[in-house]
Design a protein around this motif. Structure first.
Motif, PDB file in Angstrom:
ATOM      1  N   GLY A 100       0.585  21.888   6.149  1.00  0.00           N
ATOM      2  CA  GLY A 100       0.720  20.983   5.014  1.00  0.00           C
ATOM      3  C   GLY A 100       2.159  20.765   4.605  1.00  0.00           C
ATOM      4  N   VAL A 101       3.057  20.758   5.595  1.00  0.00           N
ATOM      5  CA  VAL A 101       4.497  20.665   5.350  1.00  0.00           C
ATOM      6  C   VAL A 101       5.020  19.337   5.894  1.00  0.00           C
ATOM      7  N   PRO A 102       5.740  18.555   5.104  1.00  0.00           N
ATOM      8  CA  PRO A 102       6.352  17.333   5.632  1.00  0.00           C
ATOM      9  C   PRO A 102       7.504  17.679   6.571  1.00  0.00           C
ATOM     10  N   TRP A 103       7.834  16.753   7.464  1.00  0.00           N
ATOM     11  CA  TRP A 103       8.948  17.003   8.373  1.00  0.00           C
ATOM     12  C   TRP A 103       9.691  15.712   8.655  1.00  0.00           C
ATOM     13  N   GLN A 104      10.910  15.848   9.201  1.00  0.00           N
ATOM     14  CA  GLN A 104      11.806  14.720   9.450  1.00  0.00           C
ATOM     15  C   GLN A 104      12.401  14.850  10.848  1.00  0.00           C
ATOM     16  N   SER A 105      12.949  13.758  11.338  1.00  0.00           N
ATOM     17  CA  SER A 105      13.612  13.762  12.640  1.00  0.00           C
ATOM     18  C   SER A 105      15.117  13.640  12.463  1.00  0.00           C
ATOM     19  N   PHE A 106      15.857  14.328  13.352  1.00  0.00           N
ATOM     20  CA  PHE A 106      17.318  14.227  13.350  1.00  0.00           C
ATOM     21  C   PHE A 106      17.812  13.946  14.763  1.00  0.00           C
ATOM     22  N   VAL A 107      18.721  12.988  14.872  1.00  0.00           N
ATOM     23  CA  VAL A 107      19.456  12.729  16.102  1.00  0.00           C
ATOM     24  C   VAL A 107      20.851  12.298  15.700  1.00  0.00           C
ATOM     25  N   SER A 108      21.845  12.656  16.502  1.00  0.00           N
ATOM     26  CA  SER A 108      23.232  12.333  16.156  1.00  0.00           C
ATOM     27  C   SER A 108      23.565  10.876  16.446  1.00  0.00           C
ATOM     28  N   HIS A 109      24.517  10.352  15.713  1.00  0.00           N
ATOM     29  CA  HIS A 109      25.121   9.045  15.987  1.00  0.00           C
ATOM     30  C   HIS A 109      25.715   9.081  17.393  1.00  0.00           C
ATOM     31  N   ASN A 110      25.542   8.011  18.152  1.00  0.00           N
ATOM     32  CA  ASN A 110      26.016   7.997  19.538  1.00  0.00           C
ATOM     33  C   ASN A 110      27.516   8.200  19.663  1.00  0.00           C
ATOM     34  N   ASP A 111      28.265   7.853  18.634  1.00  0.00           N
ATOM     35  CA  ASP A 111      29.719   7.987  18.695  1.00  0.00           C
ATOM     36  C   ASP A 111      30.209   9.310  18.129  1.00  0.00           C
ATOM     37  N   MET A 112      29.294  10.192  17.733  1.00  0.00           N
ATOM     38  CA  MET A 112      29.652  11.484  17.172  1.00  0.00           C
ATOM     39  C   MET A 112      29.186  12.591  18.117  1.00  0.00           C
ATOM     40  N   PRO A 113      30.071  13.495  18.527  1.00  0.00           N
ATOM     41  CA  PRO A 113      29.636  14.604  19.386  1.00  0.00           C
ATOM     42  C   PRO A 113      28.560  15.427  18.681  1.00  0.00           C
ATOM     43  N   CYS A 114      27.582  15.863  19.460  1.00  0.00           N
ATOM     44  CA  CYS A 114      26.473  16.628  18.906  1.00  0.00           C
ATOM     45  C   CYS A 114      26.750  18.120  19.037  1.00  0.00           C
ATOM     46  N   GLY A 115      26.500  18.874  17.989  1.00  0.00           N
ATOM     47  CA  GLY A 115      26.583  20.323  18.075  1.00  0.00           C
ATOM     48  C   GLY A 115      25.421  20.866  18.894  1.00  0.00           C
ATOM     49  N   THR A 116      25.343  22.187  18.986  1.00  0.00           N
ATOM     50  CA  THR A 116      24.259  22.792  19.746  1.00  0.00           C
ATOM     51  C   THR A 116      23.793  24.056  19.043  1.00  0.00           C
ATOM     52  N   THR A 117      22.801  24.720  19.626  1.00  0.00           N
ATOM     53  CA  THR A 117      22.144  25.856  19.003  1.00  0.00           C
ATOM     54  C   THR A 117      21.829  26.898  20.069  1.00  0.00           C
ATOM     55  N   ILE A 118      21.075  27.919  19.667  1.00  0.00           N
ATOM     56  CA  ILE A 118      20.583  28.881  20.657  1.00  0.00           C
ATOM     57  C   ILE A 118      19.414  28.318  21.455  1.00  0.00           C
ATOM     58  N   GLY A 119      18.896  27.147  21.066  1.00  0.00           N
ATOM     59  CA  GLY A 119      17.722  26.588  21.717  1.00  0.00           C
ATOM     60  C   GLY A 119      17.888  26.354  23.208  1.00  0.00           C
ATOM     61  N   PRO A 120      18.881  25.534  23.633  1.00  0.00           N
ATOM     62  CA  PRO A 120      19.056  25.315  25.072  1.00  0.00           C
ATOM     63  C   PRO A 120      19.358  26.600  25.840  1.00  0.00           C
ATOM     64  N   ILE A 121      20.094  27.522  25.209  1.00  0.00           N
ATOM     65  CA  ILE A 121      20.390  28.801  25.862  1.00  0.00           C
ATOM     66  C   ILE A 121      19.105  29.580  26.100  1.00  0.00           C
ATOM     67  N   THR A 122      18.252  29.649  25.075  1.00  0.00           N
ATOM     68  CA  THR A 122      16.994  30.390  25.186  1.00  0.00           C
ATOM     69  C   THR A 122      16.089  29.776  26.247  1.00  0.00           C
ATOM     70  N   ALA A 123      16.008  28.443  26.245  1.00  0.00           N
ATOM     71  CA  ALA A 123      15.162  27.767  27.224  1.00  0.00           C
ATOM     72  C   ALA A 123      15.647  28.024  28.643  1.00  0.00           C
ATOM     73  N   ALA A 124      16.954  27.902  28.858  1.00  0.00           N
ATOM     74  CA  ALA A 124      17.497  28.042  30.213  1.00  0.00           C
ATOM     75  C   ALA A 124      17.495  29.489  30.679  1.00  0.00           C
ATOM     76  N   ARG A 125      17.832  30.409  29.797  1.00  0.00           N
ATOM     77  CA  ARG A 125      17.938  31.806  30.208  1.00  0.00           C
ATOM     78  C   ARG A 125      16.576  32.430  30.501  1.00  0.00           C
ATOM     79  N   HIS A 126      15.576  32.087  29.689  1.00  0.00           N
ATOM     80  CA  HIS A 126      14.282  32.756  29.811  1.00  0.00           C
ATOM     81  C   HIS A 126      13.188  31.865  30.390  1.00  0.00           C
ATOM     82  N   GLY A 127      13.468  30.569  30.559  1.00  0.00           N
ATOM     83  CA  GLY A 127      12.481  29.669  31.132  1.00  0.00           C
ATOM     84  C   GLY A 127      11.264  29.489  30.257  1.00  0.00           C
ATOM     85  N   ILE A 128      11.462  29.444  28.947  1.00  0.00           N
ATOM     86  CA  ILE A 128      10.337  29.284  28.030  1.00  0.00           C
ATOM     87  C   ILE A 128      10.488  27.989  27.246  1.00  0.00           C
ATOM     88  N   THR A 129       9.365  27.421  26.881  1.00  0.00           N
ATOM     89  CA  THR A 129       9.365  26.193  26.092  1.00  0.00           C
ATOM     90  C   THR A 129      10.059  26.440  24.756  1.00  0.00           C
TER      91      THR A 129
END
Length: 415
Positions: A350-379
């Motif tokens: 029962g929680v609302p949610w929103q979407s975020f994507v960076s402006h194409n002309d602004m570099p995007c930061g990153t998180t532990i997400g891609p590292i976790t996915a690549a290192r452990h092969g998990i969704t």
């Protein structure tokens, strides 16, 4: 707000998160000990990192995990190995800039000192001088008439805080901290120290709809994750998966450490949990195949004074619920399947949610997400809470959003 105040360093943050989990029945296990197969909650502490998990009744060796990932560190100023310095009759503390901090937010701010001391016997002691002790003074406008046209700060010359008058003396800072902790100065042989703003978090806004405070990136997610995991462990229904909180250190400088997401800590803990329940490598592979991680980190709310810096079709707002973070270049790990999973979790909660994507002309930061996915092969799916002033010494979020995030994470971990 209490958690932010009590957690001026990653070392304090994991101890406080562990204390919250212990109230829900979790117990600490040491990495050097043998682990058993009993049901219940456990956690591992290593430096500024915490991995906690709850094994429900009836879990077998191939039971998959549901992981909430976050990080405990925030950009700040950290004390150098030879800290005592000064100039022109001012005693100062030598610091190194940690992470991508907004330097100007540390100017003219009352600062304390926190972190950990390592003693001669290699034990550690948390330290928190939570009172005005240091200050990085800004140059008066009379001596820089163009400052409002652009402030340029040199990290080496301009960010050194003052803390007294007189000539710097070798060992002065450690002697001061040893006295604060009731220790002999010669017993302090190592340290990991950082400055923090002593101004407490506060509610603000016309209707008190905001919270301002330090280290929301990413202690907001650490606290929400710990609350969610504790709630699942204390719930009447047993989850179908093994819920996990993985709070890493050193995300702000690349996660490459033994307590960072690039290191083996999470994988080792999860493997040992499988093997403690009598599992094989086949069971491990089956468990990993069904595992999902929500990487929770703060994102950018639309800034009313800089709207042009944001993607026009995606303007996350405070108190609008958690954000789903997407980047097709894998700076975030979310894909369409992850979006569907997150939408389902939020709907159930029962929680609302929103979407975020960076402006194409602004570099995007990153998180532990891609590292976790690549290192452990998990969704892995990247989410978080929209804030303003990210990487400032003092950030701002909607007062409802930590609650909404915690409820979303609880629903996810309870699957």
């Amino acid at each position: 707000m209490s958690f932010l105040s009590a957690s001026p360093s990653p070392y304090h943050a994991v101890v406080n998160a562990a204390a919250l989990l212990e109230k829900a029945g979790f117990r600490q296990v040491r990495e050097t000990d043998a682990w058993d197969a009993a049901a219940g909650g456990r956690y591992v502490l290593r430096g500024g990192a915490l991995i906690a998990w709850y094994v429900p009744e009836g879990a077998d060796a191939a039971t998959p995990f549901r992981i909430v990932g976050a990080h405990t560190d925030s950009p700040n100023l950290r004390v150098k190995p030879v800290p005592d310095t000064g100039a022109q009759g001012w005693r100062q503390i030598a610091v190194e800039v940690y992470g991508g901090t907004l330097l100007n937010t540390w100017l003219d701010r009352d600062l304390g000192l926190s972190g950990r001391l390592t003693l001669r016997d290699r034990s550690t002691r948390l330290v928190n001088v939570d009172r005005p002790l240091l200050r990085v003074p800004q140059l008066a406008i009379h001596l820089d008439r163009q400052v409002n046209d652009g402030l340029k700060l040199e990290r080496q010359r301009h960010m050194t805080p003052v803390w007294g008058l007189g000539q710097p003396r070798e060992g002065d800072l450690m002697a001061f901290l040893a006295e604060e902790e009731g220790l002999a100065p010669e017993d302090v042989t190592g340290w990991d120290l950082m400055v923090h703003s002593v101004e407490p978090p506060a509610r603000l806004g016309r209707d008190r709809e905001f919270v301002a405070g330090p280290r929301m990136d990413d202690l907001l997610s650490v606290h929400a994750g710990a609350q969610a995991l504790a709630a699942v462990a204390e719930g009447s229904a047993q989850p179908g998966c093994i819920p996990v909180l993985a709070a890493f250190d050193h995300e702000e400088n690349g996660s490459q450490s033994d307590t960072g997401a690039q290191g083996p800590l999470l994988g080792t803990v999860l493997e040992r949990s499988v093997f403690a329940r009598g599992g094989s490598q086949e069971d491990r592979a089956r468990a990993w195949a069904g595992t999902v991680c929500l990487s929770s980190d703060t994102g950018h709310a639309v800034h009313p004074n800089y709207v042009e810096r944001h993607e026009p079709g995606h303007h996350p707002m405070p108190n609008g619920g958690p954000i789903l973070k997407v980047n097709v270049n894998q700076r975030y790990s979310t894909d369409g399947s992850g979006r569907a999973l997150f939408a389902e979790v939020c709907e159930r909660a029962g929680v609302p949610w929103q979407s975020f994507v960076s402006h194409n002309d602004m570099p995007c930061g990153t998180t532990i997400g891609p590292i976790t996915a690549a290192r452990h092969g998990i969704t892995t799916v990247d989410i978080g809470v929209a804030i303003l002033s990210m990487h400032s010494a003092r950030e701002l979020c909607g007062a409802k959003d930590p609650y909404l995030l915690a409820n979303c994470l609880r629903e996810f971990l309870a699957e």
